[in-house]
Design an enzyme around this catalytic site. Structure first.
Site, PDB file in Angstrom:
ATOM      1  N   ARG A 283       1.604  -0.229 -11.305  1.00  0.00           N
ATOM      2  CA  ARG A 283       2.791  -0.847 -10.692  1.00  0.00           C
ATOM      3  C   ARG A 283       3.941  -0.630 -11.668  1.00  0.00           C
ATOM      4  NH1 ARG A 283       3.559  -6.573  -7.601  1.00  0.00           N
ATOM      5  NH2 ARG A 283       2.490  -5.271  -6.074  1.00  0.00           N
TER       6      ARG A 283
ATOM      7  N   HIS B 137       5.118   1.424  -1.453  1.00  0.00           N
ATOM      8  CA  HIS B 137       3.999   0.506  -1.679  1.00  0.00           C
ATOM      9  C   HIS B 137       2.886   0.890  -0.692  1.00  0.00           C
ATOM     10  CE1 HIS B 137       1.882  -2.909  -2.984  1.00  0.00           C
ATOM     11  NE2 HIS B 137       2.639  -3.899  -2.553  1.00  0.00           N
TER      12      HIS B 137
ATOM     13  N   GLN C 226       0.049  -1.566   0.448  1.00  0.00           N
ATOM     14  CA  GLN C 226       0.506  -2.616   1.355  1.00  0.00           C
ATOM     15  C   GLN C 226       0.526  -2.102   2.793  1.00  0.00           C
ATOM     16  OE1 GLN C 226       1.518  -5.925   0.522  1.00  0.00           O
ATOM     17  NE2 GLN C 226       1.218  -6.062   2.726  1.00  0.00           N
TER      18      GLN C 226
ATOM     19  N   ASP D 149      10.490  -8.655   4.668  1.00  0.00           N
ATOM     20  CA  ASP D 149      10.199  -8.710   3.226  1.00  0.00           C
ATOM     21  C   ASP D 149      11.431  -9.321   2.568  1.00  0.00           C
ATOM     22  OD1 ASP D 149       9.220  -8.260   0.636  1.00  0.00           O
ATOM     23  OD2 ASP D 149       9.551  -6.082   0.673  1.00  0.00           O
TER      24      ASP D 149
ATOM     25  N   CYS E 237       4.737  -8.946   3.650  1.00  0.00           N
ATOM     26  CA  CYS E 237       3.844  -8.504   2.559  1.00  0.00           C
ATOM     27  C   CYS E 237       3.582  -9.614   1.555  1.00  0.00           C
ATOM     28  CB  CYS E 237       4.441  -7.293   1.862  1.00  0.00           C
ATOM     29  SG  CYS E 237       6.107  -7.582   1.238  1.00  0.00           S
TER      30      CYS E 237
ATOM     31  N   ARG F  92      -5.736  -6.822   1.998  1.00  0.00           N
ATOM     32  CA  ARG F  92      -5.440  -5.951   0.852  1.00  0.00           C
ATOM     33  C   ARG F  92      -6.741  -5.629   0.112  1.00  0.00           C
ATOM     34  NH1 ARG F  92      -0.437  -5.921  -1.542  1.00  0.00           N
ATOM     35  NH2 ARG F  92      -1.448  -4.291  -2.761  1.00  0.00           N
TER      36      ARG F  92
HETATM   37  N1   CP Z   1       2.366  -7.859  -1.510  1.00  0.00           N
HETATM   38  C1   CP Z   1       2.166  -7.669  -2.826  1.00  0.00           C
HETATM   39  O1   CP Z   1       2.069  -6.551  -3.327  1.00  0.00           O
HETATM   40  O2   CP Z   1       2.077  -8.816  -3.551  1.00  0.00           O
HETATM   41  P1   CP Z   1       2.034  -8.904  -5.144  1.00  0.00           P
HETATM   42  O3   CP Z   1       3.416  -8.531  -5.629  1.00  0.00           O
HETATM   43  O4   CP Z   1       1.717 -10.348  -5.413  1.00  0.00           O
HETATM   44  O5   CP Z   1       1.002  -7.973  -5.654  1.00  0.00           O
HETATM   45  N1  NVA Z   2       9.894  -5.346  -1.823  1.00  0.00           N
HETATM   46  C1  NVA Z   2       9.169  -6.253  -2.685  1.00  0.00           C
HETATM   47  C2  NVA Z   2       7.716  -6.183  -2.366  1.00  0.00           C
HETATM   48  C3  NVA Z   2       6.848  -7.104  -3.192  1.00  0.00           C
HETATM   49  C4  NVA Z   2       5.386  -6.980  -2.851  1.00  0.00           C
HETATM   50  C5  NVA Z   2       9.443  -5.916  -4.135  1.00  0.00           C
HETATM   51  O1  NVA Z   2       9.426  -4.734  -4.486  1.00  0.00           O
HETATM   52  O2  NVA Z   2       9.686  -6.835  -4.923  1.00  0.00           O
END
Ligand code: CP
Ligand code: NVA
Length: 304
Positions: free
Chosen positions: A102, A129, A132, A222, A261, A289
């Site tokens: 990440r 992502h 997701q 989101d 998400c 997930r």
């Molecule tokens: N939806 C998602 O990726 O959540 P986290 O940021 O908690 O991993």
């Molecule tokens: N769009 C959000 C998704 C989090 C899972 C972010 O990148 O913070």
């Protein structure tokens, strides 16, 4: 050896293959059984941003599959002045069987994958992502059966999650509608990429949230400011105010499911009434997930 950096790294038939393994493992899980498909395998999670779902679902998945996982946060010096991403990736991939990353910048994951001798999975970047979107489409498939021809209306920022859903919907034959202020819709480079990648995909962008949700099977939203965009929070709150997913908007699509998400900023992009209401499947979506990532790990590490 394959990486999953963007959703299009998997073909539609590969997505189906991952879903089939996921479903099998989920049925076993629900019956209280664990299928140790990956004994002794090690997954590293290299994270530059916070996470609940991605981190814990991957770690639990690996434990269920008979393997183990290592969470690596800021103290490992990834993408810092301590050492180059290339040196980090070359060495880390000698120790482990797969890496979930990440990152703040998408290019960091691309650089890691370029040197890694084991599969690298994108656990979220500023660009996309994929895990997701896979879990979302898997959830929808379980809920409604055939998804081809249905419409997913994404009401909110044209962000990493929206881009991933647009690609995966296109691959699986779903219409994708983005409702956002013009300044927050997809950029020209992504539109061109989509047209080249999926010339037949039905992707529509509009500034009208009501028009977007009218024929939707799913309404998705989101956060308006993603991780890394905290300084834009106030401007985004103003711009997106007409795009809140609330009971008034959901009245235009009483049969649609609601997805998010998570994490959610309740009272901003979605109201309590909707996210806790009968149309919402957000907890199931988050639970999936883990099931889908089990399928993905098993598939990537040889169970094809
Ligand atoms: N939806 C998602 O990726 O959540 P986290 O940021 O908690 O991993
Ligand atoms: N769009 C959000 C998704 C989090 C899972 C972010 O990148 O913070």
């Amino acid at each position: 050896m394959r990486h999953v950096i963007v959703p299009e790294d998997l073909t539609a038939s590969e997505v189906e293959a991952v879903f089939a393994i996921s479903r099998d493992l989920q049925e076993k899980h629900d019956a209280g059984r664990r299928d140790a498909l990956l004994p002794g395998r090690v997954l590293a999670l290299v994270f530059e941003k916070p996470s609940l779902r991605t981190r814990v679902s991957f770690q639990a998945a690996m434990a269920h599959l008979g393997g183990t996982s290592l969470f690596m946060g800021a103290d490992t010096g990834f993408a810092s002045s301590r050492e180059s991403i290339a040196d980090f990736g070359r060495v880390l991939s000698e120790y482990v069987d797969a890496i979930v990353c990440r990152s703040k910048a998408h290019d960091t994951i691309t650089q890691l994958a370029a040197v890694s001798s084991v599969p690298v999975i994108n656990g979220l970047s500023d660009y996309c992502h994929p895990c997701q979107a896979l879990a979302d489409l898997y959830t929808l498939r379980q809920r409604v059966g055939r998804v081809a021809g249905l419409t997913l209306a994404f009401v909110g920022d044209g962000n990493n999650v929206a881009r991933s859903l647009a690609v995966l919907c296109g691959q699986l034959g779903m219409r994708f509608v983005l409702a956002a202020p013009a300044a927050y819709q997809f950029d020209a480079a992504f539109r061109d990429h989509l047209r080249t990648l999926l010339p037949d995909a039905a992707v529509v962008e509009t500034e009208d949230p009501v028009a977007a949700v009218k024929d939707a099977a799913v309404v998705y939203t989101d956060v308006w400011a993603s991780m890394g965009q905290e300084r834009e929070q106030a401007a985004r709150l103003r711009a997106f105010a007409p795009y809140q997913v609330n009971a008034a908007l959901m009245r235009h699509c009483p049969d649609a499911l609601f997805m998010h998400c998570l994490p959610a900023r309740r009272g901003e992009e979605v109201t309590d009434e909707v996210i806790d209401g009968p149309q919402s499947v957000v907890v199931e979506e988050a639970a999936n997930r883990m099931h889908v990532q089990k399928g993905l790990l098993a598939w990537l590490l040889g169970h094809r």
